[in-house]
Write an enzyme that holds these catalytic residues in place. Structure first.
Site, PDB file in Angstrom:
ATOM      1  N   SER A 191       0.762  -0.870   0.038  1.00 26.86           N
ATOM      2  CA  SER A 191      -0.101  -0.196   0.074  1.00 26.86           C
ATOM      3  C   SER A 191       0.968   1.269  -0.347  1.00 26.86           C
ATOM      4  O   SER A 191       0.961   2.276   0.381  1.00 26.86           O
ATOM      5  CB  SER A 191      -0.468  -0.019   1.501  1.00 26.86           C
ATOM      6  OG  SER A 191      -0.385  -0.078   2.590  1.00 26.86           O
ATOM      7  N   ASN A 193      -2.674  -1.756  13.301  1.00 29.08           N
ATOM      8  CA  ASN A 193      -4.142  -2.038  13.063  1.00 29.08           C
ATOM      9  C   ASN A 193      -4.744  -0.459  14.037  1.00 29.08           C
ATOM     10  O   ASN A 193      -5.288   0.561  13.249  1.00 29.08           O
ATOM     11  CB  ASN A 193      -5.177  -3.116  13.616  1.00 29.08           C
ATOM     12  CG  ASN A 193      -4.515  -4.254  13.076  1.00 29.08           C
ATOM     13  OD1 ASN A 193      -3.719  -4.576  11.843  1.00 29.08           O
ATOM     14  ND2 ASN A 193      -5.337  -5.724  13.446  1.00 29.08           N
ATOM     15  N   THR A 226     -39.157  26.565  -9.547  1.00 31.20           N
ATOM     16  CA  THR A 226     -39.219  24.938  -9.228  1.00 31.20           C
ATOM     17  C   THR A 226     -39.598  24.176 -10.922  1.00 31.20           C
ATOM     18  O   THR A 226     -40.770  24.450 -11.616  1.00 31.20           O
ATOM     19  CB  THR A 226     -40.444  24.829  -8.498  1.00 31.20           C
ATOM     20  OG1 THR A 226     -42.743  24.984  -8.973  1.00 31.20           O
ATOM     21  CG2 THR A 226     -40.342  25.050  -7.059  1.00 31.20           C
ATOM     22  N   HIS A 227     -39.553  22.622 -10.812  1.00 35.29           N
ATOM     23  CA  HIS A 227     -39.464  22.109 -12.281  1.00 35.29           C
ATOM     24  C   HIS A 227     -38.791  22.512 -12.448  1.00 35.29           C
ATOM     25  O   HIS A 227     -39.209  22.211 -13.646  1.00 35.29           O
ATOM     26  CB  HIS A 227     -40.981  21.830 -12.261  1.00 35.29           C
ATOM     27  CG  HIS A 227     -42.069  21.449 -11.013  1.00 35.29           C
ATOM     28  ND1 HIS A 227     -42.613  20.180 -10.493  1.00 35.29           N
ATOM     29  CD2 HIS A 227     -43.119  22.148 -10.271  1.00 35.29           C
ATOM     30  CE1 HIS A 227     -42.779  20.044  -9.711  1.00 35.29           C
ATOM     31  NE2 HIS A 227     -43.105  21.413  -9.021  1.00 35.29           N
ATOM     32  N   ASN A 267     -17.230  27.584 -23.793  1.00 36.83           N
ATOM     33  CA  ASN A 267     -17.558  26.181 -23.105  1.00 36.83           C
ATOM     34  C   ASN A 267     -17.531  26.323 -21.588  1.00 36.83           C
ATOM     35  O   ASN A 267     -16.165  27.106 -21.124  1.00 36.83           O
ATOM     36  CB  ASN A 267     -17.348  25.335 -23.690  1.00 36.83           C
ATOM     37  CG  ASN A 267     -17.883  25.193 -24.969  1.00 36.83           C
ATOM     38  OD1 ASN A 267     -19.064  25.136 -25.554  1.00 36.83           O
ATOM     39  ND2 ASN A 267     -17.108  24.405 -26.387  1.00 36.83           N
ATOM     40  N   GLU A 321     -18.679  22.086 -15.825  1.00 40.27           N
ATOM     41  CA  GLU A 321     -19.237  20.646 -16.037  1.00 40.27           C
ATOM     42  C   GLU A 321     -18.102  19.930 -15.237  1.00 40.27           C
ATOM     43  O   GLU A 321     -18.133  18.359 -14.785  1.00 40.27           O
ATOM     44  CB  GLU A 321     -18.478  20.698 -17.340  1.00 40.27           C
ATOM     45  CG  GLU A 321     -19.965  21.867 -18.328  1.00 40.27           C
ATOM     46  CD  GLU A 321     -19.803  20.969 -19.843  1.00 40.27           C
ATOM     47  OE1 GLU A 321     -20.566  21.503 -20.757  1.00 40.27           O
ATOM     48  OE2 GLU A 321     -18.446  21.656 -20.135  1.00 40.27           O
ATOM     49  N   TYR A 358     -10.338  -6.296  12.296  1.00 40.31           N
ATOM     50  CA  TYR A 358      -9.181  -6.137  11.273  1.00 40.31           C
ATOM     51  C   TYR A 358      -9.568  -6.417  10.616  1.00 40.31           C
ATOM     52  O   TYR A 358      -9.148  -8.259  10.694  1.00 40.31           O
ATOM     53  CB  TYR A 358      -8.211  -5.905  11.305  1.00 40.31           C
ATOM     54  CG  TYR A 358      -6.925  -5.076  10.868  1.00 40.31           C
ATOM     55  CD1 TYR A 358      -6.827  -3.892  10.137  1.00 40.31           C
ATOM     56  CD2 TYR A 358      -6.630  -6.144   9.927  1.00 40.31           C
ATOM     57  CE1 TYR A 358      -6.527  -3.545   9.249  1.00 40.31           C
ATOM     58  CE2 TYR A 358      -5.837  -5.840   8.512  1.00 40.31           C
ATOM     59  CZ  TYR A 358      -6.245  -4.115   8.126  1.00 40.31           C
ATOM     60  OH  TYR A 358      -4.958  -3.906   7.516  1.00 40.31           O
ATOM     61  N   GLN A 380      -7.994  -2.001   3.901  1.00 35.29           N
ATOM     62  CA  GLN A 380      -6.727  -1.296   3.143  1.00 35.29           C
ATOM     63  C   GLN A 380      -6.818  -0.065   2.926  1.00 35.29           C
ATOM     64  O   GLN A 380      -6.646   0.882   1.774  1.00 35.29           O
ATOM     65  CB  GLN A 380      -5.465  -1.931   3.308  1.00 35.29           C
ATOM     66  CG  GLN A 380      -3.895  -1.673   2.505  1.00 35.29           C
ATOM     67  CD  GLN A 380      -3.087  -2.779   2.202  1.00 35.29           C
ATOM     68  OE1 GLN A 380      -2.578  -2.900   3.721  1.00 35.29           O
ATOM     69  NE2 GLN A 380      -2.972  -2.513   1.665  1.00 35.29           N
ATOM     70  N   LYS A 433      -7.911   4.304   1.712  1.00 34.80           N
ATOM     71  CA  LYS A 433      -7.005   4.964   2.089  1.00 34.80           C
ATOM     72  C   LYS A 433      -7.388   6.217   0.065  1.00 34.80           C
ATOM     73  O   LYS A 433      -7.178   6.759  -0.222  1.00 34.80           O
ATOM     74  CB  LYS A 433      -5.336   5.221   2.003  1.00 34.80           C
ATOM     75  CG  LYS A 433      -5.645   4.824   3.333  1.00 34.80           C
ATOM     76  CD  LYS A 433      -4.176   4.303   4.178  1.00 34.80           C
ATOM     77  CE  LYS A 433      -4.313   3.135   5.108  1.00 34.80           C
ATOM     78  NZ  LYS A 433      -5.017   2.402   4.655  1.00 34.80           N
TER      79      LYS A 433
HETATM   80  N1  ARG Z   1      -1.484  -1.123   5.786  1.00 33.34           N
HETATM   81  C1  ARG Z   1      -2.333  -2.121   6.464  1.00 33.34           C
HETATM   82  C2  ARG Z   1      -3.803  -1.280   6.642  1.00 33.34           C
HETATM   83  O1  ARG Z   1      -4.115   0.292   5.770  1.00 33.34           O
HETATM   84  C3  ARG Z   1      -2.120  -1.684   7.878  1.00 33.34           C
HETATM   85  C4  ARG Z   1      -1.867  -2.747   8.238  1.00 33.34           C
HETATM   86  C5  ARG Z   1      -2.408  -3.726   8.871  1.00 33.34           C
HETATM   87  N2  ARG Z   1      -1.816  -5.061   8.239  1.00 33.34           N
HETATM   88  C6  ARG Z   1      -2.580  -6.299   8.907  1.00 33.34           C
HETATM   89  N3  ARG Z   1      -2.367  -7.415   7.785  1.00 33.34           N
HETATM   90  N4  ARG Z   1      -3.065  -6.517  10.055  1.00 33.34           N
HETATM   91  O2  ARG Z   1      -5.141  -1.300   6.827  1.00 33.34           O
END
Ligand code: ARG
Length: 460
Positions: free
Chosen positions: A22, A109, A154-155, A284, A289, A316, A321, A324
């Site tokens: 990651s 975690n 409206t509408h 434009n 847009e 967890y 992961q 993000k």
């Molecule tokens: N990189 C992981 C995440 O973004 C955190 C690591 C936890 N990994 C695990 N195997 N317990 O969630």
């Protein structure tokens, strides 16, 4: 380097490493990870795991790292599983063997929860201040045309006349609620997860309150299992981002229409419009847009994480992961859209004659007439009928409101008094709407002044 491995006879395949890594995206959490780890080193000292000298060495190494982590070179060639692993590897390179103690009683975690919360706190503040900037621009644009009347719809049908500032203040309110939502998202993220361990609570006697104070958290989380499996704080941010994008998208939609030849109300700045490679006359509204288009992406981010989370067993799971990418994506798209909208607002010019003409040639005054009749004693239902017939007759005869005189009106229906002809002008009806929150000129002037004060008082 890996933070695990003893239990394995052979290492991960190249495909699995690539698939599960990651660092490509969670590198954005590097600064938060280092700050969190500095505070954790201080907690380890308080818990008797690190000596003062060891803590000093570690924190100094982290501090040096923070400066480097701001540049892409810090990540060059890194193949670590994630940002947490990278930071610990770099600590070991700088501080030596003592780095092996930094992860005592800590799990990634809780660490990823901590990092994300630290990042989110700042991002919520950034979003609030960008929202405030847009709100300030809206107020400036309102103040530039204080008396301009437009038909409200409206509408997508002309409904009643409103003041241009009243229309803009509607968006001010929407963005103000978005700001509140980011404040709320920040408040929820603002609890310290450290001390939760992997899921069961840390096996070391950390003073969690002291850690919370160290990192500026308002509270500590209450349940270690909840921490390990929780991404509500990310969802809260994504929901706030989605509603803000929704509001930007609706404003964009309005202005795409209002700046069209058909409406002709708004002239968008050259700086925020583009031409056609084929049609030389085109100007434009691409900026608007794209804001509208990016709204879909941000809502997709919210949906994506909702769906990722919905079937996860406690606690967890590595699925988490995947939070993000949508989180960063939503922040980038909303941040960019707010910035873009500022330029659009600041370069927009209203041509007040066009919406005024649109109001005058339509029957936006019909409600004003019916209410004038009701104020003079005609029951509203009958007043509604009378004005409905009056509009029908006008449409048949091709007459606009201004084509009638008071005497003609009284001849059409005896309930009409000649002085009611004043309501044929849309501006007259607006003066009857001096109710708080209404489009009466005085109500709008005080709403504008109030909005200005609110904006000044916002702590961003
Ligand atoms: N990189 C992981 C995440 O973004 C955190 C690591 C936890 N990994 C695990 N195997 N317990 O969630």
């Amino acid at each position: 380097m890996k933070l695990w491995g003893g239990r394995f006879e052979s290492g991960p395949s190249e495909v699995f490493e690539r698939f599960s890594g990651s660092l490509d995206f969670d590198r954005r959490l590097a600064d938060a990870d280092i700050r969190g780890s500095e505070a954790f080193a201080r907690a380890l000292e308080r818990a008797g795991i690190l000596s003062a000298a060891e803590r000093e060495r570690i924190v100094a190494a982290f501090e040096a790292m923070r400066a480097e982590a701001a540049s892409p070179a810090f990540f060059e060639g890194a193949t670590d599983e994630d940002v947490h692993t990278l930071v610990i590897r770099k600590l070991k390179e700088r501080a030596g063997a003592v780095a092996d103690k930094i992860h005592t009683g800590r799990s990634r975690n809780e660490q990823v929860s901590l990092d994300t919360r630290l990042w989110l706190r700042e991002e919520c503040d950034r979003m609030r201040s960008r929202l405030c900037a847009v709100m300030g621009d809206l107020l400036d644009l309102a103040a530039a045309y204080p008396g301009a009347a437009i038909p409200g719809y409206t509408h997508t049908r002309r409904a009643q006349a409103v003041l241009w500032p009243h229309y803009l203040l509607a968006y001010f309110e929407m963005f103000s609620r978005d700001g509140e939502r980011f404040g709320e998202a920040r408040r929820r993220a603002n609890a310290l997860p450290l001390g939760s361990g992997a899921l069961a609570g840390s096996g070391f006697p950390f003073d969690r309150e002291a850690m919370a104070r160290d990192l500026g958290f308002e509270a500590i989380t209450a349940n270690s299992m909840d921490v390990s499996g929780d991404r509500d704080f990310a969802l809260d941010f994504l929901y706030a981002a989605s509603t803000a994008m929704l509001h930007l998208s609706r404003l964009a939609e309005d202005w795409i229409l209002y700046s069209s030849e058909e409406f002709g109300w708004l002239e968008l700045g050259d700086a925020v419009t583009s031409g056609s490679s084929l049609m030389p006359q085109k100007k434009n509204p691409d900026s608007l847009e794209l804001i509208r288009g990016k709204c879909g992406r941000v809502m997709g981010c919210l949906t994506s994480l909702m769906v990722t989370m919905k079937g996860l067993p406690m606690t967890y799971n590595r699925d988490m992961q995947e939070d993000k990418v949508p989180l960063f994506e939503a922040a980038d798209q909303l941040g960019g859209s707010l910035e873009m909208m500022r330029d659009v607002i600041r370069t927009a010019k209203l041509n007040p004659a066009r919406p005024a003409a649109a109001a005058e040639e339509s029957w936006v005054v019909a409600t004003d007439l019916a209410e004038a009749l009701a104020r003079a004693g005609t029951p509203f239902h009958q007043a509604h009928q009378i004005v409905g017939r009056f509009v029908l007759e006008s449409v048949r005869a091709g007459k606009r409101p201004a084509d009638w005189t008071g005497e003609e009106m009284a001849r059409f229906a005896p309930e009409f008094r000649p002085e009611m002809a004043a309501y044929l002008n849309p501006k007259k009806g607006m003066t009857s709407r001096e109710i708080p929150g209404g489009t009466g000129p005085e109500a709008v002037a005080s709403a504008l002044a109030h909005a200005k004060r609110r904006l000044e008082q916002m702590d961003v």
